[in-house]
Structures are given as C-alpha cells and as structure tokens.
Write a protein that holds these residues in place. Structure first.
Motif, PDB file in Angstrom:
ATOM      1  N   ASN A   1       0.812  -1.227   0.000  1.00 62.38           N
ATOM      2  CA  ASN A   1       0.000   0.000   0.000  1.00 62.38           C
ATOM      3  C   ASN A   1       0.843   1.273   0.000  1.00 62.38           C
ATOM      4  O   ASN A   1       0.294   2.375   0.086  1.00 62.38           O
ATOM      5  N   SER A   2       2.193   1.136  -0.102  1.00 59.13           N
ATOM      6  CA  SER A   2       3.035   2.338   0.010  1.00 59.13           C
ATOM      7  C   SER A   2       4.139   2.351  -1.046  1.00 59.13           C
ATOM      8  O   SER A   2       4.761   1.320  -1.314  1.00 59.13           O
ATOM      9  N   ILE A   3       4.354   3.550  -1.627  1.00 60.23           N
ATOM     10  CA  ILE A   3       5.422   3.757  -2.611  1.00 60.23           C
ATOM     11  C   ILE A   3       6.290   4.917  -2.142  1.00 60.23           C
ATOM     12  O   ILE A   3       5.776   5.982  -1.789  1.00 60.23           O
ATOM     13  N   ILE A   4       7.597   4.695  -2.139  1.00 58.89           N
ATOM     14  CA  ILE A   4       8.540   5.769  -1.824  1.00 58.89           C
ATOM     15  C   ILE A   4       8.984   6.415  -3.130  1.00 58.89           C
ATOM     16  O   ILE A   4       9.481   5.739  -4.022  1.00 58.89           O
ATOM     17  N   ASP A   5       8.750   7.722  -3.226  1.00 60.07           N
ATOM     18  CA  ASP A   5       9.056   8.486  -4.434  1.00 60.07           C
ATOM     19  C   ASP A   5      10.314   9.307  -4.192  1.00 60.07           C
ATOM     20  O   ASP A   5      10.307  10.263  -3.410  1.00 60.07           O
ATOM     21  N   ALA A   6      11.403   8.923  -4.890  1.00 57.97           N
ATOM     22  CA  ALA A   6      12.689   9.584  -4.663  1.00 57.97           C
ATOM     23  C   ALA A   6      12.803  10.905  -5.417  1.00 57.97           C
ATOM     24  O   ALA A   6      13.695  11.698  -5.108  1.00 57.97           O
ATOM     25  N   LEU A   7      11.936  11.139  -6.386  1.00 60.82           N
ATOM     26  CA  LEU A   7      11.971  12.422  -7.104  1.00 60.82           C
ATOM     27  C   LEU A   7      11.391  13.527  -6.231  1.00 60.82           C
ATOM     28  O   LEU A   7      11.977  14.600  -6.085  1.00 60.82           O
ATOM     29  N   ARG A   8      10.261  13.266  -5.602  1.00 62.93           N
ATOM     30  CA  ARG A   8       9.622  14.249  -4.730  1.00 62.93           C
ATOM     31  C   ARG A   8       9.969  14.054  -3.261  1.00 62.93           C
ATOM     32  O   ARG A   8       9.512  14.820  -2.408  1.00 62.93           O
ATOM     33  N   MET A   9      10.725  12.995  -2.968  1.00 64.42           N
ATOM     34  CA  MET A   9      11.163  12.686  -1.612  1.00 64.42           C
ATOM     35  C   MET A   9       9.977  12.650  -0.644  1.00 64.42           C
ATOM     36  O   MET A   9       9.888  13.363   0.353  1.00 64.42           O
TER      37      MET A   9
ATOM     38  N   GLU B   1      12.709   6.708   8.348  1.00 62.36           N
ATOM     39  CA  GLU B   1      14.127   7.012   8.575  1.00 62.36           C
ATOM     40  C   GLU B   1      15.042   5.936   7.996  1.00 62.36           C
ATOM     41  O   GLU B   1      16.080   6.234   7.410  1.00 62.36           O
ATOM     42  N   GLU B   2      14.624   4.660   8.140  1.00 59.40           N
ATOM     43  CA  GLU B   2      15.486   3.567   7.668  1.00 59.40           C
ATOM     44  C   GLU B   2      15.586   3.515   6.154  1.00 59.40           C
ATOM     45  O   GLU B   2      16.448   2.828   5.595  1.00 59.40           O
TER      46      GLU B   2
ATOM     47  N   LYS C   1      18.630   5.363   1.182  1.00 60.27           N
ATOM     48  CA  LYS C   1      18.362   4.774  -0.126  1.00 60.27           C
ATOM     49  C   LYS C   1      17.622   5.776  -1.013  1.00 60.27           C
ATOM     50  O   LYS C   1      17.984   5.974  -2.184  1.00 60.27           O
ATOM     51  N   ALA C   2      16.613   6.435  -0.462  1.00 60.02           N
ATOM     52  CA  ALA C   2      15.835   7.404  -1.235  1.00 60.02           C
ATOM     53  C   ALA C   2      16.704   8.595  -1.641  1.00 60.02           C
ATOM     54  O   ALA C   2      16.599   9.096  -2.768  1.00 60.02           O
ATOM     55  N   ARG C   3      17.578   9.032  -0.742  1.00 59.93           N
ATOM     56  CA  ARG C   3      18.441  10.186  -1.044  1.00 59.93           C
ATOM     57  C   ARG C   3      19.435   9.837  -2.161  1.00 59.93           C
ATOM     58  O   ARG C   3      19.698  10.657  -3.042  1.00 59.93           O
ATOM     59  N   ASP C   4      19.989   8.628  -2.126  1.00 59.10           N
ATOM     60  CA  ASP C   4      20.905   8.203  -3.193  1.00 59.10           C
ATOM     61  C   ASP C   4      20.195   8.181  -4.544  1.00 59.10           C
ATOM     62  O   ASP C   4      20.754   8.622  -5.559  1.00 59.10           O
ATOM     63  N   MET C   5      18.950   7.681  -4.562  1.00 58.14           N
ATOM     64  CA  MET C   5      18.174   7.650  -5.800  1.00 58.14           C
ATOM     65  C   MET C   5      17.877   9.070  -6.283  1.00 58.14           C
ATOM     66  O   MET C   5      17.959   9.368  -7.478  1.00 58.14           O
ATOM     67  N   HIS C   6      17.553   9.963  -5.334  1.00 56.52           N
ATOM     68  CA  HIS C   6      17.255  11.359  -5.687  1.00 56.52           C
ATOM     69  C   HIS C   6      18.481  12.029  -6.305  1.00 56.52           C
ATOM     70  O   HIS C   6      18.381  12.712  -7.324  1.00 56.52           O
ATOM     71  N   ASN C   7      19.630  11.823  -5.692  1.00 63.29           N
ATOM     72  CA  ASN C   7      20.864  12.439  -6.207  1.00 63.29           C
ATOM     73  C   ASN C   7      21.199  11.921  -7.611  1.00 63.29           C
ATOM     74  O   ASN C   7      21.691  12.678  -8.461  1.00 63.29           O
ATOM     75  N   ALA C   8      20.934  10.632  -7.857  1.00 63.60           N
ATOM     76  CA  ALA C   8      21.181  10.075  -9.200  1.00 63.60           C
ATOM     77  C   ALA C   8      20.289  10.755 -10.233  1.00 63.60           C
ATOM     78  O   ALA C   8      20.719  11.045 -11.359  1.00 63.60           O
ATOM     79  N   LEU C   9      19.049  11.048  -9.855  1.00 63.09           N
ATOM     80  CA  LEU C   9      18.122  11.733 -10.761  1.00 63.09           C
ATOM     81  C   LEU C   9      18.563  13.173 -10.997  1.00 63.09           C
ATOM     82  O   LEU C   9      18.498  13.678 -12.127  1.00 63.09           O
ATOM     83  N   VAL C  10      19.035  13.835  -9.951  1.00 60.90           N
ATOM     84  CA  VAL C  10      19.499  15.221 -10.072  1.00 60.90           C
ATOM     85  C   VAL C  10      20.715  15.283 -10.994  1.00 60.90           C
ATOM     86  O   VAL C  10      20.804  16.159 -11.870  1.00 60.90           O
ATOM     87  N   GLU C  11      21.649  14.366 -10.816  1.00 62.16           N
ATOM     88  CA  GLU C  11      22.837  14.339 -11.671  1.00 62.16           C
ATOM     89  C   GLU C  11      22.460  14.101 -13.135  1.00 62.16           C
ATOM     90  O   GLU C  11      23.000  14.741 -14.045  1.00 62.16           O
ATOM     91  N   ALA C  12      21.521  13.192 -13.356  1.00 62.08           N
ATOM     92  CA  ALA C  12      21.083  12.910 -14.729  1.00 62.08           C
ATOM     93  C   ALA C  12      20.423  14.137 -15.348  1.00 62.08           C
ATOM     94  O   ALA C  12      20.605  14.432 -16.533  1.00 62.08           O
TER      95      ALA C  12
END
Length: 681
Positions: A144-152, A171-172, A176-187
C-alpha cells in the motif's frame, strides 16, 4: 489512468471483459491485447492520448505503428516475471524510433513480486540510464506504500486504491531514497551547463530546474525513469500520469517529423494541414476506420484533403475522439493530436493526407519482414472468393501480414510474424466471416538449372487435312554465367540477355545462317523456351541461368507457323535439359537466433536436424547469438519449435540469402514425387 482522470466511472477487469481497451470479441475471449486501442484522458491542463498495444511480438506491427505517432513510450514490466522476451523486442523498436521511454513495474502486490530483481534486470538489459524514480515500500501481499525519490515523499494508498496520502519517508529508507534522488538530479544536470553549475554550487536543483533537466534527458533518451504500481488495485497510476503531464515531452517538444523527401515537418498548428494514417481497422456496420495523427495544421470536419500516393481527394466527413469503442464526435483536431475518421475511399495505413498541391509526405512506417508462412487449403470456389476478400481486408489492417498468390507453387500463401499471428487470422476468418479456413504445408519455390552443355533437334510435324504444322529446331543449351566466352563454332546473328522475373537470366542466341529458319519465327521459338522455363522438366519449378543457341532447322513454305516452332522449341529444350546434368536449387535463408546460454545447446541440436550450416556465434547483450544458413524446406513451423525448445525465451529473424544445390538424394526424391503427382493429376 482513465479512472484516475475520471474519464470512466468504474474500472473494468480482463476476466469480466469490461476493460475500455481490449474491447473486441476476440480480445475478450483470448484475454490479451491483439490490436492497439486509442484512448485519451484530461489531466490538469493537458490532454494525454494513450495507445494500449499488445505485448506479444507476433503483433509487433500494432506496436510499431503506435510508436510512430507516440511522443513517449511506457514499457510495462512484471514484478514477478521480470523482463520478458517481448519487452526486449519492443525496446529495440523504441530505441530505433528515438521514442523517449519510461518503465512501469506492475503487479508489485503479487506474492512473488521482486521489484529490485526486476530493476536490476532492466538495467542489465537496457543500460545504465535506467534510473528508478520510485520503489514499493512493502511489496507483495498487503502492498500500500510507494517511496518516491523524485519528490522525496512516501505515498500511502487506502485499501481500495485511488488518491494516496503523503507521508514522510521512514528514517530507515532515507539513505536509499536520497541516493536515488541524487542520481536523478545528476542525470538532469548532465544535459545543461547552467544546471550543472547550479548543481555543483548548491549540491541539488529546485523543482522547476529538476523538471527541465529531466525533460531534456528523457527527450534525448539519456534517462529511462522507472515507476511502480499495482494496476489491479489502482495504486500508483495517478503519479505516473502526473510525471507524463509535467516531464514527458509534448508533440511540440519532439524533433520535427521526418519526411519521405528527406526533409522535416515542424509540429505547428499554423502550418498547412498534414495528417498521417497510422492504423486502419474494419468494423462491422461501420466499415474501414482510419486512425490518424495531425502532424501540422488543423483538421476540421468537412475538409477536403489530398492523398499524393493514390492521387485522390478525401473528404473528412467525421472526426472522433476515442476511448476504446466509445467515440465522441468533434469539429477539429490540432497539430500533435490523434483522432479517428471513417469511410476514406482510397487512403490506407502509411498514407499521408495534406492540402492539394502540397508534396509533403510523412516518412512511412517500416514493418519487419514475416518470419513464417503457410499455405491455405483451398475451400470451395464460392468460399475461396469470400475468403480472399476477407483476407485482403485483414491485410489492409495489418501490414505485417502478406498474402501471396504464388503462380509457381499454385498455392495461396500467408506470410506472418508467428504461429499465434497465424492462428488469430484463422480465428477471425472463421468467427467473423463464417468461412472454414485450413492451413497446409507450403511448397518450396525451387529453381532448376543445368551443369553441362547438351544439344539436339526436334521436328514437329502434324497433318490434319488442310494446312498442317511443321517446324524443326536445332538447339544447344549450356550453363550461363556473367562474362562467359561467346560460342566460336556458331555465327551469332543476334543475342538477347534477359533478366528473368523470378531471378537469374536467359541468354537467347540466334545463330541461323542461310535462311534455314526465317527470323520471323525467332520470337515463337523463344516463347517456346520460356514456356518450359516457367515450368521446368524436373519439378515444374522455374529454370534460370541458361544460354540457348538456335543454330539450325527447317521450315515449310505452307505448313510452318508460330505454333509449330513454339512446340518444337519447347520439346527440344526439355530433351536437352534432361541431358545436361540438371540441378535443382533450393532457397537458403540467413537465420539469426538470440537465446540464453542455458538453451543454446538445444537450439544448436535442433538446427542440425534442419540441414543448417552454422556460420558463427557471438554475444549480443546478455544473449548468445547463433548465425546459420538454413534451407527454407526445413523452416516449416520453426517459430513454434523454437518457442517450445526455449520456453519462449528466444527470438529469431530470417532473410533470404541465396539459391544453393539440393543434395542428390533429396533431389531424386523430389523429382520422383513430382512425376508421381504429374501422372495422377
């Protein structure tokens, strides 16, 4: 998507046959997509056109025609099955057509869902530019839950699906979400120097900068975003639509369309009207329905447009928007939009409609060559006429299907993409048209030639009261090849080197001196030779690459005529052919197979039973590639065999290579079979 956008009030199901797409009777019965379906939804300030296409590569024509007019491709992966063969085939077309593409991993609610494994498989198959935007927080039963790394943010869905609530990422999961977000920002920053500078200065980008950078990266196929959802439970589709609306390129953002002339056409409503028909479908009580994209200008009801290919005018009597079988009539469509019209007289798939006087023609869709063929077992004469009419209607809808009336084989052949493609055509003919249709093994288009010289004469003499028939022909035949020396023992008066319609050549030399045969009979003699070359002495196949020298003969002042010399030349050609060490040639195809290394041995063993000659082996991505030359006679039902051997995890393509000599024992068997058939006919 349609439900989220409130275009429909309830979601249908495949089991109940109530989906907006897959609405035809055959799709409901089979439980999967066979045709592409055009739909649309209004989302925020945009209209999003959606084309649902089949996933099976037997129906690849529906996908290619849809990719032609799409601005973005959405590739669905199965969270429990991973990347399937059909997906990889369609991916190749998306790359080839430069279509920006995003992936959606569906069925993350499945008990065997493995999002991470599917993502890794996608990266392995499709490259490092596959970047995850989301991942399921609790996949499998209870998802029932999705973590969105673009919108954090974490989206939490209610039990019935639909609009989620936004919550902080646990928190746990934050690292992982921050690493995915940074990869999107770099791209996003890679494609724009100013964004790259801001990224280095601030270590991140704001929302509008990130959106701009991702739009450019996606349009240039430098990023392939990955989303996740459960379509069945309606969890995640709204976010995907939001990304399409905010980030994916609109028609105006895409490069100008390529033209047949080599130029381009900009998507602009202010330009002259140009439409491209990307699909046609025959519907009961409606007739031929044409699906089109407006590449430039505005199309209005009542417009007269011109088809440069058929040189005919077409009146646009009706324009409709479509959600499956539900259609809404409208007055106009602007550049970039998709719509439907009906009852075009002479316009088909791959045609362009534009204003009269314009030479603009959108570059055609290039469909793959067929991979299998079968012959139609002829029904009664009345049914055959109805059957051919129905088949030609399907052929007009489906450019990957080719119907061939083979004069040589005396068979009607169907060339298709695979066995399932063939089975669906049979199903449609029987269910829709009420005509029984059976397939049989197609004959092989052999060729006949000779390996040595032979010569002789034949006299045709017939007396039946009144004027008779008389003609005597002396003929030499020998193998013909480019650059062969001219005969030294004959005085060549005239020669013709003719390219035969079926391939190969006939060299016809007129070497008569002293008026033994009048030159006016030369054409009749050549016609007699051609008559036998069209139905060769060995198996009734076409003959090729033969030099014929007519060097002597006799004629009668009263009884000689064209018919007499034609019969005489046919008979001596046949006799000489049989004495010239005749050789039967068979079509050989280049076969290229891509399969996993685990089934490579089984594939190779099967090829050996088909008289294949292995040309080499290589790797292509994660596939093993086998290249072989295989006689067409050994390729019957190969599509089904390969699927069975590899459990569907292999693909192949074939192309004609050459004609090659048939082994002696097989040639002997084929000649005996032909003689037996000829005697009992």
């Amino acid at each position: 998507m349609l439900f989220e956008a409130k275009e429909i009030q309830r979601r249908g199901t495949i089991d109940a046959g109530t989906t907006v797409s897959d609405y035809t009777n055959i799709e409901k019965e089979k439980g999967n997509s066979i045709f592409s379906t055009l739909m649309h939804a209004k989302w925020k300030d945009s209209k999003i056109n959606i084309i649902d296409t089949p996933g099976l590569d037997d129906f690849v024509g529906e996908v290619i025609s849809s990719l032609k007019v799409a601005d973005t491709g959405v590739m669905i992966l199965n969270a429990s099955a991973g990347v399937e063969v059909g997906t990889e085939i369609l991916w190749e077309y998306a790359l080839r057509m430069n279509t920006p593409t995003l992936f959606v991993v569906n069925q993350v609610d499945h008990e065997k869902s493995d999002f991470e494994a599917t993502l890794e498989q996608a990266k392995e198959r499709f490259g490092k530019n596959v970047l995850s935007v989301q991942y399921p927080y609790n996949q499998g039963y209870g998802f029932n839950s999705i973590i969105d790394a673009l919108r954090m943010v974490m989206y939490v869905f209610p039990d019935g699906g639909g609009k989620p609530t936004k919550e902080a990422i646990p928190e746990e999961e934050m690292d992982k979400a921050r690493d995915m977000h940074n990869a999107l920002v770099e791209a996003a920053a890679e494609n724009d120097e100013s964004l790259m500078e801001k990224f280095f200065e601030a270590g991140t980008l704001n929302e509008s900068e990130l959106a701009h950078g991702l739009r450019v990266a996606l349009a240039n196929q430098q990023i392939f975003p990955v989303f996740c959802c459960s379509a069945l439970m309606n969890k995640g589709s709204g976010r995907i639509m939001g990304f399409i609306n905010d980030i994916c390129p609109s028609p105006a953002d895409r490069p100008p369309a390529a033209l047949e002339s080599g130029g381009t056409l900009e998507c602009n409503s202010a330009n002259e009207t140009t439409c491209f028909i990307f699909k046609t479908l025959s519907e009961p009580q409606v007739g031929m329905v044409s699906y089109f994209k407006v590449y430039s200008g505005i199309v209005r009801t009542g417009d007269e447009l011109f088809n440069n290919e058929t040189r005919t005018s077409e009146r646009i009597s009706q324009i409709s928007l479509s959600n499956g079988k539900i259609r809404e009539n409208i007055n106009e469509l602007r550049a970039g939009d998709l719509g439907i019209t009906v009852k075009l007289k002479s316009t088909h798939s791959n045609n362009t409609l534009t204003i009269k006087g314009s030479e603009t023609s959108i570059e055609k869709i290039h469909f793959p060559n067929p991979r299998i063929r079968a012959a139609i077992k002829p029904p009664s004469k009345n049914d055959m006429e109805k059957l051919m009419k129905a088949l030609h209607t399907i052929e007009e809808e489906d450019p990957t299907l080719i119907i061939e009336q083979s004069r040589q084989l005396k068979q009607t052949l169907l060339h298709a993409q695979g066995q399932l493609h063939m089975d669906i055509i049979k199903y449609r003919i029987e269910k829709v048209n009420g005509i029984t249709m059976e397939f049989e093994r197609p004959k092989i288009p052999y060729r006949e030639t000779i390996q040595q010289m032979a010569q002789g004469s034949y006299r045709h003499k017939k007396q039946s009261g009144g004027s008779g028939q008389f003609g005597e022909v002396y003929m030499r035949i020998e193998p013909y090849y480019e650059g062969m020396p001219e005969p030294t023992d004959f005085n060549v008066r005239n020669k013709e080197i003719e390219e035969l319609p079926w391939g190969g050549k006939l060299a016809f030399y007129w070497c008569i001196v002293g008026g033994a045969i009048d030159t006016k009979y030369a054409n009749a003699i050549k016609k007699g030779v051609m008559q036998k070359m069209e139905e060769g002495p060995l198996t009734g196949s076409y003959c090729q690459d033969i030099r014929v020298c007519i060097y002597d003969g006799k004629m009668h002042a009263v009884d000689s005529n064209d018919m007499a010399f034609m019969i005489a030349s046919t008979m001596i050609f046949k006799k000489n052919f049989e004495n010239a060490n005749p050789q039967l040639l068979e079509p050989i195809y280049n076969l290229e197979i891509l399969c996993s290394d685990t089934v490579m041995g089984d594939v190779m063993s099967d090829l050996q039973t088909r008289r294949a000659v292995i040309q080499g082996m290589d790797t292509e991505g994660h596939y093993q590639k086998i290249m072989a030359k295989v006689p067409l006679a050994e390729m019957y039902r190969y599509s089904s065999s390969l699927r069975s051997i590899t459990q569907g995890r292999a693909k192949f393509k074939r192309a004609f290579a050459e004609y090659a000599p048939v082994p002696f024992d097989i040639q002997k068997e084929l000649i005996m079979s032909y003689k037996k058939e000829f005697e009992t006919a």
